[in-house]
Design a protein around this motif. Structure first.
Motif, PDB file in Angstrom:
ATOM      1  N   GLU A   1       0.827  -1.203   0.000  1.00  0.00           N
ATOM      2  CA  GLU A   1       0.000   0.000   0.000  1.00  0.00           C
ATOM      3  C   GLU A   1       0.865   1.258   0.000  1.00  0.00           C
ATOM      4  OE1 GLU A   1      -3.135  -0.007  -0.494  1.00  0.00           O
ATOM      5  OE2 GLU A   1      -3.417  -2.174  -0.300  1.00  0.00           O
ATOM      6  N   PHE A   2       1.887   1.288   0.854  1.00  0.00           N
ATOM      7  CA  PHE A   2       2.751   2.465   0.904  1.00  0.00           C
ATOM      8  C   PHE A   2       3.632   2.560  -0.344  1.00  0.00           C
ATOM      9  CE2 PHE A   2       2.004   2.544   5.595  1.00  0.00           C
ATOM     10  CZ  PHE A   2       1.635   3.871   5.685  1.00  0.00           C
ATOM     11  N   ALA A   3       4.199   1.437  -0.779  1.00  0.00           N
ATOM     12  CA  ALA A   3       5.107   1.464  -1.928  1.00  0.00           C
ATOM     13  C   ALA A   3       4.375   1.873  -3.206  1.00  0.00           C
ATOM     14  CB  ALA A   3       5.768   0.099  -2.100  1.00  0.00           C
ATOM     15  N   SER A   4       3.164   1.339  -3.421  1.00  0.00           N
ATOM     16  CA  SER A   4       2.422   1.688  -4.638  1.00  0.00           C
ATOM     17  C   SER A   4       1.988   3.150  -4.612  1.00  0.00           C
ATOM     18  CB  SER A   4       1.203   0.783  -4.796  1.00  0.00           C
ATOM     19  OG  SER A   4       0.313   0.926  -3.706  1.00  0.00           O
ATOM     20  N   THR A   5       1.688   3.678  -3.429  1.00  0.00           N
ATOM     21  CA  THR A   5       1.330   5.096  -3.323  1.00  0.00           C
ATOM     22  C   THR A   5       2.527   5.976  -3.645  1.00  0.00           C
ATOM     23  OG1 THR A   5      -0.312   4.565  -1.608  1.00  0.00           O
ATOM     24  CG2 THR A   5       0.398   6.862  -1.786  1.00  0.00           C
ATOM     25  N   ILE A   6       3.695   5.637  -3.105  1.00  0.00           N
ATOM     26  CA  ILE A   6       4.916   6.402  -3.411  1.00  0.00           C
ATOM     27  C   ILE A   6       5.248   6.306  -4.893  1.00  0.00           C
ATOM     28  CG2 ILE A   6       7.407   6.503  -2.991  1.00  0.00           C
ATOM     29  CD1 ILE A   6       6.831   5.582  -0.122  1.00  0.00           C
ATOM     30  N   GLN A   7       5.038   5.134  -5.482  1.00  0.00           N
ATOM     31  CA  GLN A   7       5.316   4.962  -6.907  1.00  0.00           C
ATOM     32  C   GLN A   7       4.446   5.892  -7.756  1.00  0.00           C
ATOM     33  OE1 GLN A   7       3.940   1.372  -8.937  1.00  0.00           O
ATOM     34  NE2 GLN A   7       5.992   1.087  -9.783  1.00  0.00           N
ATOM     35  N   GLN A   8       3.167   6.031  -7.383  1.00  0.00           N
ATOM     36  CA  GLN A   8       2.283   6.947  -8.107  1.00  0.00           C
ATOM     37  C   GLN A   8       2.802   8.377  -8.050  1.00  0.00           C
ATOM     38  OE1 GLN A   8      -1.626   5.042  -6.336  1.00  0.00           O
ATOM     39  NE2 GLN A   8      -2.162   6.524  -7.900  1.00  0.00           N
ATOM     40  N   LEU A   9       3.340   8.767  -6.891  1.00  0.00           N
ATOM     41  CA  LEU A   9       3.842  10.136  -6.732  1.00  0.00           C
ATOM     42  C   LEU A   9       5.163  10.338  -7.461  1.00  0.00           C
ATOM     43  CD1 LEU A   9       3.068  10.554  -2.927  1.00  0.00           C
ATOM     44  CD2 LEU A   9       1.908  11.738  -4.801  1.00  0.00           C
ATOM     45  N   VAL A  10       5.945   9.270  -7.589  1.00  0.00           N
ATOM     46  CA  VAL A  10       7.282   9.396  -8.185  1.00  0.00           C
ATOM     47  C   VAL A  10       7.223   9.357  -9.701  1.00  0.00           C
ATOM     48  CG1 VAL A  10       9.518   8.242  -8.439  1.00  0.00           C
ATOM     49  CG2 VAL A  10       8.484   8.455  -6.185  1.00  0.00           C
ATOM     50  N   ASP A  11       6.466   8.414 -10.255  1.00  0.00           N
ATOM     51  CA  ASP A  11       6.468   8.212 -11.708  1.00  0.00           C
ATOM     52  C   ASP A  11       5.717   9.331 -12.404  1.00  0.00           C
ATOM     53  OD1 ASP A  11       7.907   5.955 -11.315  1.00  0.00           O
ATOM     54  OD2 ASP A  11       6.247   4.562 -11.601  1.00  0.00           O
ATOM     55  N   SER A  12       6.412  10.046 -13.262  1.00  0.00           N
ATOM     56  CA  SER A  12       5.782  11.139 -13.998  1.00  0.00           C
ATOM     57  C   SER A  12       4.937  10.606 -15.154  1.00  0.00           C
ATOM     58  CB  SER A  12       6.849  12.102 -14.530  1.00  0.00           C
ATOM     59  OG  SER A  12       7.786  11.414 -15.348  1.00  0.00           O
ATOM     60  N   ARG A  13       5.308   9.447 -15.696  1.00  0.00           N
ATOM     61  CA  ARG A  13       4.554   8.878 -16.808  1.00  0.00           C
ATOM     62  C   ARG A  13       3.494   7.927 -16.281  1.00  0.00           C
ATOM     63  NH1 ARG A  13       4.335   4.005 -19.157  1.00  0.00           N
ATOM     64  NH2 ARG A  13       3.561   3.888 -21.298  1.00  0.00           N
ATOM     65  N   ARG A  14       2.260   8.264 -16.525  1.00  0.00           N
ATOM     66  CA  ARG A  14       1.158   7.385 -16.137  1.00  0.00           C
ATOM     67  C   ARG A  14       0.962   6.320 -17.208  1.00  0.00           C
ATOM     68  NH1 ARG A  14      -3.132   9.749 -12.674  1.00  0.00           N
ATOM     69  NH2 ARG A  14      -4.695   9.110 -14.196  1.00  0.00           N
ATOM     70  N   LYS A  15       0.667   5.113 -16.761  1.00  0.00           N
ATOM     71  CA  LYS A  15       0.427   4.009 -17.691  1.00  0.00           C
ATOM     72  C   LYS A  15      -0.804   4.321 -18.548  1.00  0.00           C
ATOM     73  CE  LYS A  15       3.634   1.280 -15.852  1.00  0.00           C
ATOM     74  NZ  LYS A  15       4.775   0.693 -16.564  1.00  0.00           N
ATOM     75  N   ARG A  16      -0.774   3.802 -19.774  1.00  0.00           N
ATOM     76  CA  ARG A  16      -1.850   4.034 -20.741  1.00  0.00           C
ATOM     77  C   ARG A  16      -2.692   2.765 -20.855  1.00  0.00           C
ATOM     78  NH1 ARG A  16      -1.101   8.067 -24.642  1.00  0.00           N
ATOM     79  NH2 ARG A  16      -1.934   6.653 -26.244  1.00  0.00           N
ATOM     80  N   ILE A  17      -3.964   2.901 -20.504  1.00  0.00           N
ATOM     81  CA  ILE A  17      -4.901   1.782 -20.558  1.00  0.00           C
ATOM     82  C   ILE A  17      -5.862   2.012 -21.721  1.00  0.00           C
ATOM     83  CG2 ILE A  17      -6.541   0.372 -19.273  1.00  0.00           C
ATOM     84  CD1 ILE A  17      -3.814   0.532 -17.963  1.00  0.00           C
ATOM     85  N   GLY A  18      -6.033   0.989 -22.550  1.00  0.00           N
ATOM     86  CA  GLY A  18      -6.957   1.085 -23.673  1.00  0.00           C
ATOM     87  C   GLY A  18      -8.258   0.356 -23.385  1.00  0.00           C
ATOM     88  N   LEU A  19      -9.381   1.023 -23.611  1.00  0.00           N
ATOM     89  CA  LEU A  19     -10.710   0.441 -23.413  1.00  0.00           C
ATOM     90  C   LEU A  19     -11.272   0.100 -24.794  1.00  0.00           C
ATOM     91  CD1 LEU A  19     -12.918  -0.141 -21.237  1.00  0.00           C
ATOM     92  CD2 LEU A  19     -13.861   2.106 -21.772  1.00  0.00           C
ATOM     93  N   VAL A  20     -11.306  -1.181 -25.124  1.00  0.00           N
ATOM     94  CA  VAL A  20     -11.749  -1.619 -26.443  1.00  0.00           C
ATOM     95  C   VAL A  20     -13.255  -1.411 -26.584  1.00  0.00           C
ATOM     96  CG1 VAL A  20     -11.969  -3.594 -27.991  1.00  0.00           C
ATOM     97  CG2 VAL A  20      -9.870  -3.275 -26.647  1.00  0.00           C
TER      98      VAL A  20
END
Length: 537
Positions: free
Chosen positions: A159-178
């Protein structure tokens, strides 16, 4: 020894399950932090013993985080109830709720009386001027409070690591909705859309209009299509997987009108998606059936009238299985209950170089109704006999990992792609298949008509963990750093033997209270004796 240890620190975790160690992906993430981190934890103040243990685990974990962080890692424990006035406290509470931290009402014994208190088992992480809230109390609510606390402790690092990762990574992953195959409209995908946009960028991919390979997406979501995919569209999906792309299928193989079933009866009809051969090649087959389960959700049914007002009763509906039976994969570890609606079972078939992980299944008290399936209100009447629900657990969600072989291996590509370079053996990829398209659709609020979060049932007022499951699936499929593997951490509960405590109580009290005093007295007497002896000589 102390001076040497201070100069050359060594950390040893001597617990069997390595409960005080953090994973390499988390260490790598923390080592990339270029600025200071501030974590405000709102689990403070007067707490019962199990929440004090939870608080201690949070403190110990964040102390470990600080060791591997190049800059400052400032941790503060704040008691929200210490505001100067009731108005200020209520404003503080509302502010935390608005930021996404969910409160919990506690009842515990204090001085022989029951005490009630609202707590906020969450935190706000701040990095580079941005902040995110994280809820820390998670787990299967079907278990007791100790089990929930234990499961929450196991998930703290993620929970803490994934939250920090969101704050650190400037590039957000791209999800495609078919889209383009009769998927639910935006009203019923609003919950999914809001969920994905909270963490990732979401784009619509109109597959029927594409005539070039699919590129630029970290994951594609196929959400409850009701119309067939063409060979050209399947070729695009297949080649996307061959290049290492990830897919998540949420599919219905049968369709039924529940309103008709409740008024009289209705027969489920097959949904022609034309994806059967693609899924079969990758290693699974969704069966044309419905899984009914005694462990089920409820459905509002009009059972009579009082005057001119209909009387609505919430009745158990076996076609809405409530899932509490999960596999061992990090995606579903410590998951709370999830409710499916009109779901089917999945079988696996042979696929070279592909590993298959069952994610969740129905309870042991299940039955399978094969096609053609007739569903009627009579299924709700009377007592549902356990004798009719003896099919055992039925898997309804799978994760596939490996190097998939192309559906078009040793075959011609579809018309329009004959001159396109074709890959017949794929790079390492991951695919999730869920045999329930309703998992990613939401209900609407009876008051405002707005989409509710996934898993929120407006009539029963139950909130299931559908949203958490879908997010875990997406997180795992796009996770390049391996952080979600930290969800596999296990903290074992080792309770004391109550019978032994009762029979050996006096012995251990003497050992712990009297023996240390006797040893101290003996040490003092020996020291005095040696001093007198040295003075004599």
């Amino acid at each position: 020894v102390y001076q040497i240890a201070d100069r050359y620190p060594i950390r040893l975790d001597m617990t069997e399950e390595q409960r005080y160690s953090i994973s390499e992906p988390t260490k790598n993430l923390l080592g990339r932090l270029e600025n200071d981190v501030v974590v405000e934890v709102y689990l403070a103040g007067e707490l019962p013993s199990n929440f004090l243990r939870f608080q201690k685990a949070i403190r110990e974990l964040l102390e470990e985080f600080a060791i591997y962080t190049p800059g400052n890692f400032d941790v503060r424990f704040v008691d929200p109830s210490l505001a100067k006035s009731n108005q200020a406290r209520n404003q503080f509470f509302q502010g935390l709720i608005n930021q996404g931290i969910q409160p919990t009402n506690l009842t515990f014994a204090k001085d022989g009386q029951n005490t009630q208190r609202m707590i906020f088992p969450g935190a706000i992480v701040t990095y580079q001027g941005s902040e995110l809230a994280v809820n820390l109390l998670k787990g299967n609510r079907a278990g007791g409070s100790e089990q929930i606390i234990n499961q929450s402790i196991e998930g703290l690092e993620y929970e803490f690591a994934s939250t920090i990762q969101q704050l650190v990574d400037s590039r957000r992953k791209r999800i495609g909705l078919v889209i383009g195959h009769g998927e639910p409209d935006s009203t019923f995908l609003g919950g999914l859309t809001n969920l994905v946009l909270s963490k990732y960028d979401l784009f619509k991919v109109n597959l029927p209009e594409k005539n070039t390979p699919i590129v630029g997406y970290d994951l594609l979501l196929i959400t409850k299509p009701s119309q067939a995919f063409t060979d050209q569209e399947k070729f695009l999906l297949d080649q996307y997987v061959m290049k290492g792309g990830r897919l998540a299928f949420f599919l219905d193989v049968l369709s039924i009108n529940i309103d008709s079933a409740l008024s009289s009866s209705s027969v489920a009809i097959p949904v022609q998606t034309n994806l059967e051969d693609l899924l079969f090649k990758y290693g699974v087959r969704i069966n044309q059936n419905y899984v009914a389960d005694l462990n089920a959700g409820t459905l509002p049914v009009i059972t009579g009238n009082i005057g001119d007002q209909p009387q609505i009763t919430m009745l158990d509906w076996p076609y809405f299985p409530v899932i509490t039976n999960y596999g061992n994969h990090p995606i579903v570890r410590n998951m709370d209950a999830v409710m499916l609606k009109m779901a089917s079972s999945i079988d696996t078939v042979k696929a070279e170089n592909v590993k298959k992980y069952p994610l969740f299944s129905s309870s042991a008290n299940s039955k399978v109704i094969g096609y053609p399936v007739e569903v009627s209100l009579n299924d709700l009447r009377g007592t549902l006999s356990p004798d009719r629900f003896q099919a055992g657990p039925q898997v309804m969600g799978y994760l596939l990992e490996g190097n998939f072989a192309s559906l078009y291996k040793n075959r011609f590509a579809p018309i329009g792609f004959r001159n396109t370079a074709k890959l017949e053996d794929g790079e390492l990829s991951k695919i999730v298949i869920v045999a329930d398209g309703n998992l990613i659709t939401n209900e609407l609020s009876p008051d405002s008509g707005q989409p509710l979060p996934l898993g929120s049932e407006p009539y029963s007022r139950n909130n299931f963990a559908n949203e958490a499951l879908v997010m875990n699936i997406i997180d795992y499929l796009v996770d390049e750093d391996g952080l979600i593997q930290t969800r596999s951490k296990e903290v074992k509960i080792r309770p004391l033997n109550k019978v032994k405590i009762k029979s050996e109580r006096m012995k251990w009290q003497v050992i712990n209270l009297v023996l240390p005093v006797l040893l101290l007295l003996a040490f003092g007497l020996v020291k005095i004796y040696l001093r007198k002896r040295s003075n004599k000589y």
